[in-house]
Every structure is written in structure tokens, then in C-alpha cells.
Design a protein around this motif. Structure first.
Motif, PDB file in Angstrom:
ATOM      1  N   GLY A  89     -69.144  37.623 -54.935  1.00  0.00           N
ATOM      2  CA  GLY A  89     -69.165  39.034 -55.118  1.00  0.00           C
ATOM      3  C   GLY A  89     -68.719  39.742 -53.945  1.00  0.00           C
ATOM      4  O   GLY A  89     -68.683  40.735 -53.608  1.00  0.00           O
ATOM      5  N   ARG A  90     -67.885  38.629 -52.970  1.00  0.00           N
ATOM      6  CA  ARG A  90     -67.497  39.433 -51.679  1.00  0.00           C
ATOM      7  C   ARG A  90     -65.976  39.517 -51.466  1.00  0.00           C
ATOM      8  O   ARG A  90     -65.207  38.569 -52.211  1.00  0.00           O
ATOM      9  CB  ARG A  90     -67.995  38.308 -50.770  1.00  0.00           C
ATOM     10  N   ILE A  91     -65.569  40.370 -50.684  1.00  0.00           N
ATOM     11  CA  ILE A  91     -64.208  40.281 -50.247  1.00  0.00           C
ATOM     12  C   ILE A  91     -64.461  40.177 -48.865  1.00  0.00           C
ATOM     13  O   ILE A  91     -65.002  41.406 -48.282  1.00  0.00           O
ATOM     14  CB  ILE A  91     -63.456  41.460 -50.716  1.00  0.00           C
ATOM     15  N   ALA A  92     -64.312  39.188 -48.172  1.00  0.00           N
ATOM     16  CA  ALA A  92     -64.674  39.019 -46.750  1.00  0.00           C
ATOM     17  C   ALA A  92     -63.830  39.608 -45.825  1.00  0.00           C
ATOM     18  O   ALA A  92     -64.039  40.236 -44.537  1.00  0.00           O
ATOM     19  CB  ALA A  92     -64.595  37.261 -46.211  1.00  0.00           C
ATOM     20  N   GLU A  93     -62.608  40.071 -46.076  1.00  0.00           N
ATOM     21  CA  GLU A  93     -61.484  40.969 -45.294  1.00  0.00           C
ATOM     22  C   GLU A  93     -60.643  41.725 -46.150  1.00  0.00           C
ATOM     23  O   GLU A  93     -59.628  41.256 -46.639  1.00  0.00           O
ATOM     24  CB  GLU A  93     -60.864  39.881 -44.366  1.00  0.00           C
ATOM     25  N   LEU A  94     -61.263  42.985 -46.602  1.00  0.00           N
ATOM     26  CA  LEU A  94     -60.546  43.750 -47.338  1.00  0.00           C
ATOM     27  C   LEU A  94     -59.437  44.463 -46.554  1.00  0.00           C
ATOM     28  O   LEU A  94     -58.360  44.751 -46.919  1.00  0.00           O
ATOM     29  CB  LEU A  94     -61.285  44.983 -47.950  1.00  0.00           C
TER      30      LEU A  94
END
Length: 105
Positions: A39-44
Motif C-alpha cells: 500500500g506504499r509509494i516510498a518516493e512519490l
């Protein structure tokens, strides 16, 4: 500094994988991504300038993949960066009829 996000599905108690996310400053798209299996976007965004930004979460498409019709087809979160050297984390707790957010770390 950078921006990350994390989406959790409150109905299932699990991460919301596959949510399309768009980041804009004014009307200009800065970046876009899709949440991973956690469920993550570590670096949008790797770097943010001081200013006002808007994150758009495509919740209609996500819920459609779950076979659910939700009340909110999208979630828009507008926030202000006042310290460009700080990391910003904007999590989203999502359900078909409610959502909440806060400034994380």
C-alpha cells in the motif's frame, strides 16, 4: 526533501495495493505512481519546493477492483510544504464511505 504515502483499506484491515496516485502543484502534475503490495509509494516525489500541493487518490478504480462501489470516487488532499528540507508523509486510511489522513513522518 521527499514525499511518500501509504494507503490502508480499513474494510479489510490490509494495505490498499494498486491505488493510482497523482501529485500536483498548482495545475501541473509533479509525479504519479501506484501503491505497491504494502500500500506504499516510498518516493512519490524526490524533492519538493515550498508551496501548496494536492495528492489525488483514485479510489473509484481501487474499489472497482474489489467489487465495491464507494461513496468517494477520489480523495483529494491539499497540503502545504513550508520546509523543503523535511520529509513529508501523507497516509490515507480508506473505506467505501469514509477516509482520514494526517501528516506522518
Amino acid at each position: 526533501m521527499s514525499l511518500s504515502t501509504h494507503v490502508l483499506d480499513a474494510t479489510t484491515g490490509r494495505p490498499a495495493a494498486g491505488v493510482a496516485v497523482t501529485l500536483r502543484r498548482s495545475e501541473i502534475e509533479v509525479s504519479a505512481g501506484v501503491t505497491d503490495a504494502d500500500g506504499r509509494i516510498a518516493e512519490l516525489a524526490a524533492e519538493l519546493e515550498v508551496g501548496t500541493y494536492r495528492i489525488r487518490f483514485d479510489t473509484a478504480a481501487y474499489f472497482a477492483t474489489q467489487g465495491i462501489t464507494g461513496f468517494y470516487p477520489e480523495v483529494l488532499i491539499t497540503f502545504e510544504v513550508t520546509d523543503a528540507s523535511a520529509h513529508h508523509h501523507v497516509p490515507l486510511l480508506l473505506s467505501p464511505y469514509a477516509y482520514s489522513t494526517y501528516r506522518g513522518s
